[in-house]
Design a protein around this motif. Sequence first.
Motif, mmCIF file in Angstrom:
data_model
loop_
_atom_site.group_PDB
_atom_site.id
_atom_site.type_symbol
_atom_site.label_atom_id
_atom_site.label_comp_id
_atom_site.label_asym_id
_atom_site.label_seq_id
_atom_site.Cartn_x
_atom_site.Cartn_y
_atom_site.Cartn_z
ATOM 1 N N ARG A 33 0.860 -1.190 0.000
ATOM 2 C CA ARG A 33 0.000 0.000 0.000
ATOM 3 C C ARG A 33 0.894 1.237 0.000
ATOM 4 O O ARG A 33 2.040 1.200 0.455
ATOM 5 C CB ARG A 33 -0.955 0.037 1.185
ATOM 6 C CG ARG A 33 -0.298 0.351 2.497
ATOM 7 C CD ARG A 33 -1.296 0.547 3.612
ATOM 8 N NE ARG A 33 -0.556 0.646 4.866
ATOM 9 C CZ ARG A 33 -1.108 0.630 6.042
ATOM 10 N NH1 ARG A 33 -2.413 0.512 6.163
ATOM 11 N NH2 ARG A 33 -0.364 0.726 7.125
ATOM 12 N N GLU A 95 -4.854 1.641 -0.171
ATOM 13 C CA GLU A 95 -5.421 0.543 0.598
ATOM 14 C C GLU A 95 -4.582 -0.705 0.307
ATOM 15 O O GLU A 95 -3.959 -0.819 -0.744
ATOM 16 C CB GLU A 95 -6.884 0.315 0.208
ATOM 17 C CG GLU A 95 -7.771 1.512 0.532
ATOM 18 C CD GLU A 95 -9.202 1.346 0.047
ATOM 19 O OE1 GLU A 95 -9.524 0.300 -0.555
ATOM 20 O OE2 GLU A 95 -9.985 2.284 0.267
ATOM 21 N N TRP A 96 -4.570 -1.647 1.237
ATOM 22 C CA TRP A 96 -3.751 -2.842 1.054
ATOM 23 C C TRP A 96 -4.179 -3.617 -0.196
ATOM 24 O O TRP A 96 -5.365 -3.841 -0.413
ATOM 25 C CB TRP A 96 -3.843 -3.759 2.274
ATOM 26 C CG TRP A 96 -3.061 -3.257 3.452
ATOM 27 C CD1 TRP A 96 -3.573 -2.741 4.596
ATOM 28 C CD2 TRP A 96 -1.645 -3.240 3.590
ATOM 29 N NE1 TRP A 96 -2.552 -2.393 5.448
ATOM 30 C CE2 TRP A 96 -1.355 -2.696 4.862
ATOM 31 C CE3 TRP A 96 -0.583 -3.626 2.782
ATOM 32 C CZ2 TRP A 96 -0.043 -2.529 5.328
ATOM 33 C CZ3 TRP A 96 0.719 -3.454 3.249
ATOM 34 C CH2 TRP A 96 0.973 -2.920 4.505
#
Length: 150
Positions: A33, A95-96
């Motif tokens: 991320r 975001e991951w």
Amino acid sequence: MGVTGRDIRVVDGAYTNDPDAPTGPPTIDCWVRFHRLPEDPPLHSGLLAQFTGHMPIATALRPHEGIGQYAAHRTLSMGINAINLSFHRSVRADEWMLYHHQSTFAGDGMTHAECRVHAEGGDLLASFTVDAMVRSFPSGDGERDERTAM
């Protein structure tokens, strides 16, 4: 892989620069991320694309004892020949994202990997393939290091 503003979490320690690292299956999963990104969809897609070349060669080397990632640019010359990338959904690079790398071939100085990128919730964001070259430096050249140009 020191890029400012990015977090990387390799699953199960599958990627290491240890010359004595144990062998393993030809897969590497890692979470990625980026930090503090503006609302700019092309930038988010570009950052997903930026990481596509980091793990596929290491994935191909992982099952082979004595020729792991540590050998990169020391005793092995490596380079990516082609990356083919398809986006399947909108990307949020802050975001991951889970990158799943699977090497499907390593031989005759070439590697091939098929990879998928998933959002933390499981949605498929992108898929890509990587074809690369891996060859020993000619004998007699002596040991090289990461500063050596290929």
